[in-house]
Scaffold this motif. Structure first.
Motif, PDB file in Angstrom:
ATOM      1  N   LEU A 123       0.906  -1.098   0.080  1.00  0.00           N
ATOM      2  CA  LEU A 123       0.066  -0.010  -0.039  1.00  0.00           C
ATOM      3  C   LEU A 123       0.874   1.365  -0.038  1.00  0.00           C
ATOM      4  CD1 LEU A 123      -2.693   1.310   0.254  1.00  0.00           C
ATOM      5  CD2 LEU A 123      -2.776   1.220   2.726  1.00  0.00           C
ATOM      6  N   ALA A 124       1.930   1.070   0.889  1.00  0.00           N
ATOM      7  CA  ALA A 124       2.881   2.421   0.874  1.00  0.00           C
ATOM      8  C   ALA A 124       3.304   2.779  -0.476  1.00  0.00           C
ATOM      9  CB  ALA A 124       3.959   2.237   1.856  1.00  0.00           C
ATOM     10  N   ARG A 125       3.950   1.727  -1.181  1.00  0.00           N
ATOM     11  CA  ARG A 125       4.371   1.813  -2.438  1.00  0.00           C
ATOM     12  C   ARG A 125       3.436   2.357  -3.455  1.00  0.00           C
ATOM     13  NH1 ARG A 125       7.973  -3.297  -1.201  1.00  0.00           N
ATOM     14  NH2 ARG A 125      10.021  -2.155  -1.102  1.00  0.00           N
ATOM     15  N   LYS A 126       2.204   1.997  -3.488  1.00  0.00           N
ATOM     16  CA  LYS A 126       1.247   2.092  -4.417  1.00  0.00           C
ATOM     17  C   LYS A 126       0.884   3.632  -4.061  1.00  0.00           C
ATOM     18  CE  LYS A 126      -3.698   1.226  -5.203  1.00  0.00           C
ATOM     19  NZ  LYS A 126      -3.727   1.151  -6.898  1.00  0.00           N
ATOM     20  N   VAL A 127       0.446   4.019  -2.846  1.00  0.00           N
ATOM     21  CA  VAL A 127       0.113   5.509  -2.556  1.00  0.00           C
ATOM     22  C   VAL A 127       1.088   6.551  -2.791  1.00  0.00           C
ATOM     23  CG1 VAL A 127      -0.739   7.120  -0.653  1.00  0.00           C
ATOM     24  CG2 VAL A 127      -1.432   4.707  -0.403  1.00  0.00           C
ATOM     25  N   THR A 128       2.311   6.259  -2.669  1.00  0.00           N
ATOM     26  CA  THR A 128       3.524   7.468  -2.705  1.00  0.00           C
ATOM     27  C   THR A 128       4.097   7.241  -4.231  1.00  0.00           C
ATOM     28  OG1 THR A 128       5.263   5.865  -2.083  1.00  0.00           O
ATOM     29  CG2 THR A 128       4.226   7.028  -0.619  1.00  0.00           C
ATOM     30  N   GLY A 129       4.086   6.151  -5.015  1.00  0.00           N
ATOM     31  CA  GLY A 129       4.461   5.821  -6.424  1.00  0.00           C
ATOM     32  C   GLY A 129       5.994   5.705  -6.302  1.00  0.00           C
ATOM     33  N   ARG A 130       6.613   5.477  -4.875  1.00  0.00           N
ATOM     34  CA  ARG A 130       7.927   5.400  -4.770  1.00  0.00           C
ATOM     35  C   ARG A 130       8.216   3.799  -4.498  1.00  0.00           C
ATOM     36  NH1 ARG A 130       7.778   9.614  -0.014  1.00  0.00           N
ATOM     37  NH2 ARG A 130       6.843  11.293  -1.111  1.00  0.00           N
ATOM     38  N   THR A 131       9.482   3.567  -4.443  1.00  0.00           N
ATOM     39  CA  THR A 131      10.010   2.067  -4.223  1.00  0.00           C
ATOM     40  C   THR A 131      10.631   1.684  -3.241  1.00  0.00           C
ATOM     41  OG1 THR A 131      10.140   1.916  -6.858  1.00  0.00           O
ATOM     42  CG2 THR A 131      11.277   0.027  -5.695  1.00  0.00           C
ATOM     43  N   ASP A 132      11.333   2.409  -2.560  1.00  0.00           N
ATOM     44  CA  ASP A 132      12.306   1.813  -1.560  1.00  0.00           C
ATOM     45  C   ASP A 132      11.550   2.107  -0.128  1.00  0.00           C
ATOM     46  OD1 ASP A 132      14.176   1.275  -3.087  1.00  0.00           O
ATOM     47  OD2 ASP A 132      15.535   3.201  -2.725  1.00  0.00           O
ATOM     48  N   VAL A 133      11.856   1.327   0.848  1.00  0.00           N
ATOM     49  CA  VAL A 133      11.599   1.255   2.186  1.00  0.00           C
ATOM     50  C   VAL A 133      12.743   1.323   3.000  1.00  0.00           C
ATOM     51  CG1 VAL A 133      10.113   0.169   3.988  1.00  0.00           C
ATOM     52  CG2 VAL A 133       9.353   0.225   1.519  1.00  0.00           C
ATOM     53  N   SER A 194      24.055  10.301  -1.558  1.00  0.00           N
ATOM     54  CA  SER A 194      23.775   9.302  -0.533  1.00  0.00           C
ATOM     55  C   SER A 194      23.664   7.941  -1.264  1.00  0.00           C
ATOM     56  CB  SER A 194      23.086   9.635   0.638  1.00  0.00           C
ATOM     57  OG  SER A 194      21.795   9.507   0.080  1.00  0.00           O
ATOM     58  N   GLY A 195      23.176   7.825  -2.423  1.00  0.00           N
ATOM     59  CA  GLY A 195      22.642   6.737  -2.886  1.00  0.00           C
ATOM     60  C   GLY A 195      21.137   6.259  -2.318  1.00  0.00           C
ATOM     61  N   VAL A 196      20.746   7.152  -1.719  1.00  0.00           N
ATOM     62  CA  VAL A 196      19.344   6.817  -1.001  1.00  0.00           C
ATOM     63  C   VAL A 196      18.284   7.683  -1.412  1.00  0.00           C
ATOM     64  CG1 VAL A 196      18.023   6.632   1.153  1.00  0.00           C
ATOM     65  CG2 VAL A 196      20.471   5.990   1.219  1.00  0.00           C
ATOM     66  N   ASP A 197      17.213   6.937  -2.218  1.00  0.00           N
ATOM     67  CA  ASP A 197      16.179   7.793  -2.645  1.00  0.00           C
ATOM     68  C   ASP A 197      15.213   8.127  -1.647  1.00  0.00           C
ATOM     69  OD1 ASP A 197      16.994   7.719  -5.448  1.00  0.00           O
ATOM     70  OD2 ASP A 197      16.082   5.818  -5.725  1.00  0.00           O
ATOM     71  N   ILE A 198      14.261   9.040  -1.802  1.00  0.00           N
ATOM     72  CA  ILE A 198      13.210   9.306  -0.689  1.00  0.00           C
ATOM     73  C   ILE A 198      12.328   8.024  -0.725  1.00  0.00           C
ATOM     74  CG2 ILE A 198      11.431  10.466   0.046  1.00  0.00           C
ATOM     75  CD1 ILE A 198      14.079  11.902  -0.007  1.00  0.00           C
ATOM     76  N   PRO A 199      12.023   7.234   0.156  1.00  0.00           N
ATOM     77  CA  PRO A 199      11.352   5.974   0.094  1.00  0.00           C
ATOM     78  C   PRO A 199       9.760   6.215   0.287  1.00  0.00           C
ATOM     79  CG  PRO A 199      12.155   6.666   2.618  1.00  0.00           C
ATOM     80  CD  PRO A 199      12.768   7.712   1.622  1.00  0.00           C
ATOM     81  N   ALA A 200       8.986   5.068  -0.080  1.00  0.00           N
ATOM     82  CA  ALA A 200       7.737   5.194   0.055  1.00  0.00           C
ATOM     83  C   ALA A 200       7.537   5.211   1.818  1.00  0.00           C
ATOM     84  CB  ALA A 200       7.098   3.923  -0.694  1.00  0.00           C
ATOM     85  N   ALA A 201       8.311   4.380   2.606  1.00  0.00           N
ATOM     86  CA  ALA A 201       7.688   4.318   4.137  1.00  0.00           C
ATOM     87  C   ALA A 201       8.971   3.971   4.983  1.00  0.00           C
ATOM     88  CB  ALA A 201       6.880   2.926   3.970  1.00  0.00           C
ATOM     89  N   ILE A 202       8.877   4.267   6.001  1.00  0.00           N
ATOM     90  CA  ILE A 202       9.819   3.650   7.162  1.00  0.00           C
ATOM     91  C   ILE A 202       8.965   2.824   7.902  1.00  0.00           C
ATOM     92  CG2 ILE A 202      11.085   4.411   9.093  1.00  0.00           C
ATOM     93  CD1 ILE A 202      11.862   7.127   7.885  1.00  0.00           C
ATOM     94  N   ILE A 203       9.624   1.546   8.233  1.00  0.00           N
ATOM     95  CA  ILE A 203       9.050   0.435   9.020  1.00  0.00           C
ATOM     96  C   ILE A 203       9.844   0.250  10.270  1.00  0.00           C
ATOM     97  CG2 ILE A 203       9.842  -1.216   7.679  1.00  0.00           C
ATOM     98  CD1 ILE A 203       7.315  -2.831   8.476  1.00  0.00           C
ATOM     99  N   LEU A 204       9.184   0.399  11.384  1.00  0.00           N
ATOM    100  CA  LEU A 204       9.959  -0.131  12.709  1.00  0.00           C
ATOM    101  C   LEU A 204       9.118  -0.743  13.850  1.00  0.00           C
ATOM    102  CD1 LEU A 204       8.684   2.246  15.177  1.00  0.00           C
ATOM    103  CD2 LEU A 204       9.928   3.823  13.566  1.00  0.00           C
ATOM    104  N   GLU A 205       9.536  -1.474  14.595  1.00  0.00           N
ATOM    105  CA  GLU A 205       8.914  -1.943  15.800  1.00  0.00           C
ATOM    106  C   GLU A 205       9.505  -0.860  17.004  1.00  0.00           C
ATOM    107  OE1 GLU A 205       9.958  -6.220  16.010  1.00  0.00           O
ATOM    108  OE2 GLU A 205      11.620  -5.185  14.536  1.00  0.00           O
ATOM    109  N   THR A 206       8.597  -0.582  17.822  1.00  0.00           N
ATOM    110  CA  THR A 206       8.997   0.367  19.159  1.00  0.00           C
ATOM    111  C   THR A 206       9.918  -0.379  20.045  1.00  0.00           C
ATOM    112  OG1 THR A 206       7.038   0.004  20.350  1.00  0.00           O
ATOM    113  CG2 THR A 206       6.955   1.578  18.679  1.00  0.00           C
ATOM    114  N   VAL A 207       9.538  -1.917  20.037  1.00  0.00           N
ATOM    115  CA  VAL A 207      10.431  -2.631  20.819  1.00  0.00           C
ATOM    116  C   VAL A 207      10.870  -3.722  19.728  1.00  0.00           C
ATOM    117  CG1 VAL A 207      10.896  -4.364  22.903  1.00  0.00           C
ATOM    118  CG2 VAL A 207       9.333  -2.110  22.953  1.00  0.00           C
ATOM    119  N   GLN A 208      12.001  -4.158  19.480  1.00  0.00           N
ATOM    120  CA  GLN A 208      12.225  -5.139  18.581  1.00  0.00           C
ATOM    121  C   GLN A 208      12.404  -6.623  19.360  1.00  0.00           C
ATOM    122  OE1 GLN A 208      16.194  -3.841  17.170  1.00  0.00           O
ATOM    123  NE2 GLN A 208      15.152  -2.951  15.353  1.00  0.00           N
ATOM    124  N   GLY A 209      11.203  -7.383  18.947  1.00  0.00           N
ATOM    125  CA  GLY A 209      11.105  -8.637  19.654  1.00  0.00           C
ATOM    126  C   GLY A 209      12.424  -9.717  19.316  1.00  0.00           C
TER     127      GLY A 209
END
Length: 423
Positions: A123-133, A194-209
């Motif tokens: 969904l993030a890629r569809k909405v933004t039209g961007r590829t990277d995360v 930097s070689g980093v394009d503006i991403p579609a999304a950032i994904i994170l866990e607030t506590v990494q299990g």
């Protein structure tokens, strides 16, 4: 090997894992207890890897499910309308979202955690039209190709068998002590070299299990949200394991005072351990075409029934307050273990009922978890080198069960460290 266990060695795939850590045949469970075929009793500090936050065979949910089945309630319905689904949607809005001033559409992406992550990435890629995360070091988001691409564990990534692309990994909070990981991230976004394009999304866990019970500071989480807002990046919070009260509040991100664009939930959202997942989507980005993301088992009505019953625990703050109180007991205990047993070379990690001790001694955490099983308690390890033994008691555990479980852990530490640790 126990004769009864040979059927698993003979017939089940080599990929099996938990059966190796807990080599016995379980026959019965209730609350925070499990029993095996030989009649041995175990205290469960594993809780189905966070899928059983309300314990085993919770009476309230069980009766609702029995009544539903007895009355021939519909079991399978794809995403057709059902009374069970309608009740869940209404109750989730009233009990969970509205009191927290959260406005989300609810998507049923399929039955597991990796399904909700896959839907969020698509969904993030569809909405933004961007590829990277952008994902983070030691993150874990699932085992299918999309969710595996944003997972950090090298062994699990290798299992994909193909290159995992269109993802940039950034340092999680406190991954590098001498610099701010948010400043590092922003520098990459700002620098055209930097070689980093503006991403579609950032994904994170607030506590990494699975990544080692790494808890991000609320300040860091808030800064990440601000970065997303400045750059028009969608923020995805993976609350599959840390959510549903595991860290002390229903959503793990509540204390950070953020509102993610997309929230991924599974595991304990069904309340009873039934396969169930939801993806919460800010209404403006609910842009999938009908059927553009679907699945045969996204209409698990038995899970709707138990998930709805589980929400009764959140009509007041009784459970939340109990978790906060007991989590203080757990944290005090863990700090005491690190202080009293310097052989651990330990560090206390986590938040709420999602905590553990990381040991710098190679193999020690695994030895302690194995000894705990021998002593009658089930817990697992996590981290890139299984260096953390982690405590995941059910949120509903009583004081007696918690005290007994902690005593078994201390005894297991004693049993292990009195012996030389060998690789």
């Amino acid at each position: 090997m126990n004769q009864d266990m040979k059927i698993f060695e003979k017939s089940e795939s080599e990929v099996r894992s938990y059966v190796r850590s807990f080599p016995t045949i379980f026959t019965k469970t209730k609350g925070y207890k499990m029993w095996d075929k030989a009649g041995n009793e175990y205290i469960d500090f594993f809780s189905g890897a966070g899928a059983l936050n309300y314990g085993h065979n919770n009476d309230h949910m069980k009766q609702k499910l029995i009544d539903y089945i007895t009355n021939d309630g519909i079991t399978h319905s794809l995403d057709m309308a059902s009374a069970a689904k309608a009740e869940f949607l209404e109750k989730f809005q009233e009990i969970i979202l509205k009191p927290r001033d959260l406005d989300y559409k609810i998507m049923f992406p399929g039955p597991t955690g990796t399904n909700t992550v896959e839907s969020a990435l698509k969904l993030a890629r569809k909405v933004t039209g961007r590829t990277d995360v952008i994902s983070f070091t030691n993150g874990f988001h699932g085992m299918t190709i999309g969710s595996l691409s944003v997972t950090g564990n090298a062994m699990k990534r290798k299992g994909a068998g193909i290159p995992l692309q269109n993802v940039v990994t950034m340092p999680y909070d406190n991954y590098v002590d001498d610099q701010s990981s948010v400043d590092y991230l922003e520098r990459f976004l700002e620098d055209s070299g930097s070689g980093v394009d503006i991403p579609a999304a950032i994904i994170l866990e607030t506590v990494q299990g699975e990544g080692g019970i790494n808890a991000a500071s609320f300040e860091w989480i808030k800064k990440i949200e601000n970065v997303c807002k400045r750059w028009g990046i969608l923020l995805i919070v993976d609350d599959v394991q840390a959510g549903v009260g595991r860290t002390g509040t229903f959503f793990s991100f509540e204390p950070a005072d953020i509102k993610p664009d997309i929230v991924c939930m599974s595991k304990s959202i069904s309340g009873y351990g039934l396969p169930f997942a939801i993806t919460l989507i800010r209404p403006e980005i609910d842009q999938f075409a009908p059927g553009e993301h679907n699945g045969t088992f996204r209409g698990n009505n038995h899970a709707f029934v138990t998930a709805t019953a589980a929400l009764d625990y959140w009509t007041d703050d009784k459970l939340e307050n109990s978790v906060k109180q007991k989590s203080q007991t757990i944290m005090t205990f863990l700090h005491k273990m690190v202080e009293n047993y310097p052989e651990l070379q330990g560090e206390v990690r986590g938040r709420g009922f999602m905590v553990g001790i990381a040991s710098d001694v190679d193999g020690l955490a695994n030895k302690i978890a194995a000894k705990a099983f021998e002593n009658g308690l089930i817990m697992e390890t996590s981290g890139p080198n299984d260096e953390v033994f982690k405590l995941f008691p059910p949120l509903t555990i009583d004081d007696e069960g918690l005290t007994k479980g902690l005593a078994i852990i201390e005894q297991s530490i004693k049993d292990v460290i009195k012996q030389p640790v060998t690789n």
